[in-house]
Design an enzyme around this catalytic site. Structure first.
Site, PDB file in Angstrom:
ATOM      1  N   LYS A 142       0.832  -1.207   0.000  1.00 31.93           N
ATOM      2  CA  LYS A 142       0.000   0.000   0.000  1.00 31.93           C
ATOM      3  C   LYS A 142       0.865   1.254   0.000  1.00 31.93           C
ATOM      4  O   LYS A 142       0.601   2.203  -0.745  1.00 31.93           O
ATOM      5  CB  LYS A 142      -0.942  -0.004   1.205  1.00 31.93           C
ATOM      6  CG  LYS A 142      -2.003  -1.091   1.124  1.00 31.93           C
ATOM      7  CD  LYS A 142      -2.789  -1.186   2.420  1.00 31.93           C
ATOM      8  CE  LYS A 142      -3.785  -2.338   2.361  1.00 31.93           C
ATOM      9  NZ  LYS A 142      -4.514  -2.496   3.622  1.00 31.93           N
TER      10      LYS A 142
ATOM     11  N   HIS B  56       0.728  -6.664  17.894  1.00 33.07           N
ATOM     12  CA  HIS B  56      -0.242  -7.750  18.054  1.00 33.07           C
ATOM     13  C   HIS B  56      -1.124  -7.484  19.266  1.00 33.07           C
ATOM     14  O   HIS B  56      -0.679  -6.886  20.238  1.00 33.07           O
ATOM     15  CB  HIS B  56       0.453  -9.095  18.305  1.00 33.07           C
ATOM     16  CG  HIS B  56       1.511  -9.433  17.329  1.00 33.07           C
ATOM     17  ND1 HIS B  56       2.819  -9.065  17.504  1.00 33.07           N
ATOM     18  CD2 HIS B  56       1.450 -10.086  16.160  1.00 33.07           C
ATOM     19  CE1 HIS B  56       3.526  -9.494  16.483  1.00 33.07           C
ATOM     20  NE2 HIS B  56       2.721 -10.121  15.649  1.00 33.07           N
TER      21      HIS B  56
END
Length: 118
Positions: A62, A105
């Site tokens: 991206k 995470h």
């Protein structure tokens, strides 16, 4: 000057399910060097590592402005841990570019952000 910023997030359970159905998924996402790092982990940490790399590679695509497809695949992008534990994009880096990557995470997801500077 910033060339691009990419952000991606993925559900850990989704990665676990894909991996259970198709163990070769690892080879589609990770390079040989990344697989060596992946194999050092056990249990849920393996899923976190794989999901984090997947998200980081999506974020890189991206930020690069290309996405994945004809000109870029998951294994074209390599993200290795340096000695202090930070992730570092080792390929592809074009001359004059600096790539910054951050991976995080939670109990349920992995997310990554990439900034490409020229």
């Amino acid at each position: 000057m910033i060339k691009g910023i990419g952000l991606d997030m993925i559900d850990l359970e989704r990665v676990k399910q894909v991996l259970e159905k198709n163990p070769r998924f690892i080879e589609r996402v990770l390079t040989e060097k990344e697989i060596k790092q992946f194999e050092k982990y056990e249990g849920s940490r393996k899923i976190e590592f794989l999901a984090g790399r997947f998200a980081a590679k999506e974020a890189y695509a991206k930020a690069n402005g290309t996405g994945f497809g004809k000109h870029l695949s998951f294994t074209d992008v390599e993200i290795l841990q340096v000695e202090d534990g930070r992730p570092h994009v080792t390929m592809p880096i074009k001359s004059g570019e600096t790539v910054f990557v951050s991976i995080t995470h939670t109990a349920r997801s992995a997310a990554a952000q990439v900034i490409i500077e020229i």
